[in-house]
Design a protein around this motif. Structure first.
Motif, short mmCIF file in Angstrom:
data_model
loop_
_atom_site.label_atom_id
_atom_site.label_comp_id
_atom_site.label_asym_id
_atom_site.label_seq_id
_atom_site.Cartn_x
_atom_site.Cartn_y
_atom_site.Cartn_z
N ARG A 115 0.83 -1.20 0.00
CA ARG A 115 0.00 0.00 0.00
C ARG A 115 0.87 1.26 0.00
N LEU A 128 -6.36 8.77 2.07
CA LEU A 128 -6.98 7.45 2.16
C LEU A 128 -8.09 7.33 1.12
N GLN A 130 -11.78 4.98 0.15
CA GLN A 130 -12.83 4.14 0.72
C GLN A 130 -13.05 2.92 -0.15
N ARG A 137 -13.19 -5.23 3.06
CA ARG A 137 -13.27 -4.07 3.94
C ARG A 137 -14.20 -3.00 3.35
N TRP A 141 -12.08 2.97 5.24
CA TRP A 141 -11.07 3.78 4.59
C TRP A 141 -9.69 3.19 4.84
N ASP A 142 -8.88 3.21 3.78
CA ASP A 142 -7.59 2.53 3.87
C ASP A 142 -6.60 3.20 2.91
N ARG A 172 1.53 -6.55 5.53
CA ARG A 172 1.31 -5.36 4.70
C ARG A 172 2.55 -4.48 4.70
N LEU A 203 -12.07 3.45 9.88
CA LEU A 203 -10.85 2.84 9.37
C LEU A 203 -10.85 1.32 9.53
N SER A 204 -10.15 0.65 8.64
CA SER A 204 -9.92 -0.78 8.81
C SER A 204 -8.88 -0.97 9.90
N SER A 207 -5.43 -0.20 8.56
CA SER A 207 -5.12 1.22 8.39
C SER A 207 -4.88 1.91 9.73
N LYS A 208 -5.59 1.48 10.77
CA LYS A 208 -5.36 2.04 12.10
C LYS A 208 -3.93 1.76 12.56
#
Length: 220
Positions: A115, A128, A130, A137, A141-142, A172, A203-204, A207-208
Protein backbone atom coordinates in the motif's frame (compact mmCIF):
# COMPACT_ATOMS: atom_id res chain seq x y z
CA UNK A 1 -20.64 -14.14 42.70
CA UNK A 2 -20.05 -11.02 44.79
CA UNK A 3 -23.73 -10.02 44.81
CA UNK A 4 -25.26 -13.49 44.88
CA UNK A 5 -27.09 -13.02 41.57
CA UNK A 6 -28.29 -16.01 39.51
CA UNK A 7 -25.93 -15.32 36.61
CA UNK A 8 -23.99 -17.97 34.65
CA UNK A 9 -20.23 -18.39 34.54
CA UNK A 10 -18.09 -20.47 32.18
CA UNK A 11 -14.33 -20.71 32.63
CA UNK A 12 -12.01 -23.50 31.57
CA UNK A 13 -12.88 -25.67 34.56
CA UNK A 14 -16.62 -25.23 34.13
CA UNK A 15 -16.33 -25.97 30.42
CA UNK A 16 -14.60 -29.26 31.15
CA UNK A 17 -17.26 -30.34 33.66
CA UNK A 18 -20.19 -29.44 31.42
CA UNK A 19 -18.70 -30.88 28.24
CA UNK A 20 -18.23 -34.22 30.02
CA UNK A 21 -21.60 -34.16 31.72
CA UNK A 22 -23.44 -33.73 28.40
CA UNK A 23 -20.82 -35.04 25.93
CA UNK A 24 -20.76 -31.65 24.22
CA UNK A 25 -18.75 -31.79 21.01
CA UNK A 26 -17.33 -28.74 19.20
CA UNK A 27 -17.85 -30.48 15.86
CA UNK A 28 -21.62 -30.72 16.34
CA UNK A 29 -24.02 -28.21 14.81
CA UNK A 30 -22.40 -24.90 13.90
CA UNK A 31 -19.13 -25.77 15.56
CA UNK A 32 -17.33 -23.55 18.04
CA UNK A 33 -19.98 -20.80 18.29
CA UNK A 34 -22.83 -23.23 18.89
CA UNK A 35 -20.71 -25.11 21.41
CA UNK A 36 -19.95 -21.92 23.37
CA UNK A 37 -23.59 -20.84 23.39
CA UNK A 38 -24.62 -24.28 24.67
CA UNK A 39 -22.11 -24.08 27.52
CA UNK A 40 -23.43 -20.69 28.66
CA UNK A 41 -27.03 -21.86 28.34
CA UNK A 42 -26.32 -24.92 30.48
CA UNK A 43 -24.64 -22.74 33.09
CA UNK A 44 -27.58 -20.32 33.06
CA UNK A 45 -30.18 -23.09 33.48
CA UNK A 46 -28.14 -24.62 36.29
CA UNK A 47 -27.79 -21.46 38.36
CA UNK A 48 -31.41 -20.38 37.80
CA UNK A 49 -32.71 -23.81 38.87
CA UNK A 50 -30.52 -23.72 41.98
CA UNK A 51 -31.70 -20.22 42.80
CA UNK A 52 -35.36 -21.27 42.57
CA UNK A 53 -34.58 -24.13 44.95
CA UNK A 54 -33.15 -21.68 47.47
CA UNK A 55 -29.49 -22.48 46.87
CA UNK A 56 -26.88 -19.74 46.70
CA UNK A 57 -25.94 -18.89 43.08
CA UNK A 58 -22.52 -17.81 44.33
CA UNK A 59 -21.93 -21.14 46.06
CA UNK A 60 -23.07 -23.10 43.01
CA UNK A 61 -20.91 -21.21 40.53
CA UNK A 62 -17.87 -21.54 42.76
CA UNK A 63 -18.67 -25.24 43.25
CA UNK A 64 -18.68 -25.86 39.48
CA UNK A 65 -15.31 -24.14 39.14
CA UNK A 66 -13.84 -25.99 42.11
CA UNK A 67 -15.17 -29.32 40.82
CA UNK A 68 -13.33 -28.80 37.54
CA UNK A 69 -10.16 -27.66 39.28
CA UNK A 70 -9.87 -30.47 41.82
CA UNK A 71 -11.93 -33.47 40.65
CA UNK A 72 -12.87 -33.22 36.98
CA UNK A 73 -9.28 -32.47 36.01
CA UNK A 74 -7.89 -32.51 32.45
CA UNK A 75 -5.89 -35.69 33.10
CA UNK A 76 -6.69 -38.55 35.48
CA UNK A 77 -10.03 -37.13 36.76
CA UNK A 78 -11.18 -38.45 40.12
CA UNK A 79 -14.54 -39.72 38.91
CA UNK A 80 -15.08 -41.84 42.04
CA UNK A 81 -15.18 -38.62 44.09
CA UNK A 82 -17.46 -36.70 41.74
CA UNK A 83 -20.88 -35.81 43.21
CA UNK A 84 -22.50 -35.81 39.75
CA UNK A 85 -20.81 -38.90 38.32
CA UNK A 86 -24.15 -40.67 37.87
CA UNK A 87 -25.26 -37.91 35.49
CA UNK A 88 -22.01 -37.83 33.50
CA UNK A 89 -22.69 -39.00 29.96
CA UNK A 90 -18.99 -39.11 29.09
CA UNK A 91 -18.37 -41.41 32.08
CA UNK A 92 -21.20 -43.74 31.08
CA UNK A 93 -19.77 -44.05 27.56
CA UNK A 94 -16.20 -44.37 28.87
CA UNK A 95 -15.16 -41.24 26.93
CA UNK A 96 -14.09 -38.88 29.71
CA UNK A 97 -10.64 -38.35 28.22
CA UNK A 98 -12.21 -37.35 24.89
CA UNK A 99 -13.92 -34.24 26.35
CA UNK A 100 -13.63 -31.34 25.95
CA UNK A 101 -12.95 -32.10 22.29
CA UNK A 102 -10.01 -30.26 20.82
CA UNK A 103 -10.46 -27.18 18.70
CA UNK A 104 -10.19 -27.67 15.00
CA UNK A 105 -6.82 -26.64 13.67
CA UNK A 106 -7.01 -23.37 11.80
CA UNK A 107 -5.87 -23.37 8.19
CA UNK A 108 -4.22 -19.98 7.78
CA UNK A 109 -4.36 -17.96 4.59
CA UNK A 110 -1.29 -15.78 4.05
CA UNK A 111 -2.06 -12.44 2.42
CA UNK A 112 0.68 -10.05 1.31
CA UNK A 113 -0.26 -6.46 0.51
CA UNK A 114 1.56 -3.40 -0.74
CA UNK A 115 0.00 0.00 0.00
CA UNK A 116 0.95 3.64 -0.43
CA UNK A 117 0.75 6.20 2.37
CA UNK A 118 1.00 9.73 1.01
CA UNK A 119 1.58 12.45 3.61
CA UNK A 120 0.87 16.16 3.47
CA UNK A 121 3.24 17.30 6.21
CA UNK A 122 2.21 20.95 6.12
CA UNK A 123 -1.45 20.19 6.86
CA UNK A 124 -0.59 17.01 8.83
CA UNK A 125 -2.87 14.94 6.65
CA UNK A 126 -2.78 11.53 4.99
CA UNK A 127 -4.53 10.38 1.84
CA UNK A 128 -6.98 7.45 2.16
CA UNK A 129 -9.53 5.83 -0.11
CA UNK A 130 -12.83 4.14 0.72
CA UNK A 131 -13.31 0.50 -0.25
CA UNK A 132 -16.26 0.30 -2.65
CA UNK A 133 -19.07 -2.25 -2.64
CA UNK A 134 -17.83 -5.75 -3.27
CA UNK A 135 -14.28 -5.04 -2.11
CA UNK A 136 -12.72 -6.49 1.02
CA UNK A 137 -13.27 -4.07 3.94
CA UNK A 138 -16.20 -2.53 2.09
CA UNK A 139 -17.08 0.97 3.32
CA UNK A 140 -13.89 1.38 5.38
CA UNK A 141 -11.07 3.78 4.59
CA UNK A 142 -7.59 2.53 3.87
CA UNK A 143 -4.33 3.29 2.10
CA UNK A 144 -4.55 3.09 -1.71
CA UNK A 145 -2.44 0.50 -3.57
CA UNK A 146 -0.36 3.28 -5.14
CA UNK A 147 0.22 7.03 -5.08
CA UNK A 148 -2.94 8.66 -6.51
CA UNK A 149 -2.76 9.91 -10.07
CA UNK A 150 -1.72 13.55 -10.37
CA UNK A 151 0.22 13.64 -7.09
CA UNK A 152 3.98 13.99 -7.16
CA UNK A 153 5.54 12.38 -4.11
CA UNK A 154 8.94 11.63 -2.61
CA UNK A 155 9.48 8.20 -1.06
CA UNK A 156 10.53 8.43 2.61
CA UNK A 157 10.65 4.81 3.64
CA UNK A 158 8.64 1.66 4.30
CA UNK A 159 6.67 0.29 7.23
CA UNK A 160 5.62 -3.34 7.64
CA UNK A 161 2.39 -4.18 9.45
CA UNK A 162 1.31 -7.68 10.51
CA UNK A 163 -2.18 -8.51 11.71
CA UNK A 164 -4.79 -11.28 11.71
CA UNK A 165 -8.38 -11.18 10.43
CA UNK A 166 -10.37 -14.41 10.93
CA UNK A 167 -8.21 -17.01 9.10
CA UNK A 168 -6.08 -14.48 7.27
CA UNK A 169 -2.52 -13.65 8.32
CA UNK A 170 -1.81 -10.36 6.62
CA UNK A 171 1.63 -8.90 6.00
CA UNK A 172 1.31 -5.36 4.70
CA UNK A 173 4.15 -3.27 3.33
CA UNK A 174 3.35 0.45 3.39
CA UNK A 175 5.44 2.72 1.22
CA UNK A 176 5.42 6.13 2.91
CA UNK A 177 5.83 9.22 0.71
CA UNK A 178 5.81 12.98 1.11
CA UNK A 179 3.42 14.81 -1.23
CA UNK A 180 5.34 17.49 -3.14
CA UNK A 181 2.60 18.77 -5.46
CA UNK A 182 -0.85 17.91 -6.82
CA UNK A 183 -2.62 17.55 -3.45
CA UNK A 184 -5.50 19.83 -4.45
CA UNK A 185 -6.32 18.06 -7.69
CA UNK A 186 -7.34 14.68 -6.24
CA UNK A 187 -10.90 13.57 -6.93
CA UNK A 188 -13.00 13.13 -3.78
CA UNK A 189 -15.19 10.42 -5.33
CA UNK A 190 -13.17 7.62 -3.76
CA UNK A 191 -10.42 9.27 -1.74
CA UNK A 192 -9.80 12.19 0.56
CA UNK A 193 -7.24 13.77 2.86
CA UNK A 194 -7.81 13.15 6.57
CA UNK A 195 -6.09 14.30 9.74
CA UNK A 196 -3.16 12.08 10.67
CA UNK A 197 -3.89 12.74 14.36
CA UNK A 198 -7.70 12.54 14.43
CA UNK A 199 -9.01 10.51 11.48
CA UNK A 200 -12.65 11.45 10.89
CA UNK A 201 -13.58 8.37 8.85
CA UNK A 202 -14.15 4.68 9.75
CA UNK A 203 -10.85 2.84 9.37
CA UNK A 204 -9.92 -0.78 8.81
CA UNK A 205 -7.82 -2.46 11.50
CA UNK A 206 -4.86 -2.49 9.13
CA UNK A 207 -5.12 1.22 8.39
CA UNK A 208 -5.36 2.04 12.10
CA UNK A 209 -2.13 0.16 12.76
CA UNK A 210 -0.47 1.80 9.79
CA UNK A 211 -1.48 5.32 10.76
CA UNK A 212 -0.30 4.77 14.33
CA UNK A 213 3.09 3.57 13.09
CA UNK A 214 3.37 6.54 10.71
CA UNK A 215 2.52 9.00 13.50
CA UNK A 216 5.17 7.48 15.76
CA UNK A 217 7.83 7.49 13.09
CA UNK A 218 7.18 10.73 11.20
CA UNK A 219 5.11 13.00 13.48
CA UNK A 220 6.42 12.37 17.01
Amino acid sequence: IALGLPEPIVNGNVERVFSRLRRMDRAAGSGEIRYRLALWELSRLSVEKANRAGLSPSDLNQAWMELGATVCTPKNPKCSLCPVVNECEARHSNEVAHFPTKKKRVTWILVKEVRAAVLDFKAERIYLEQAVKGEWREGLWDFPPQVPQGVKAELLGEIEIKHVVTRHKIIRKIKVSRAISGTKGISRVKGRWISIHHPEVPLSAASKKGIQSIRERFFS
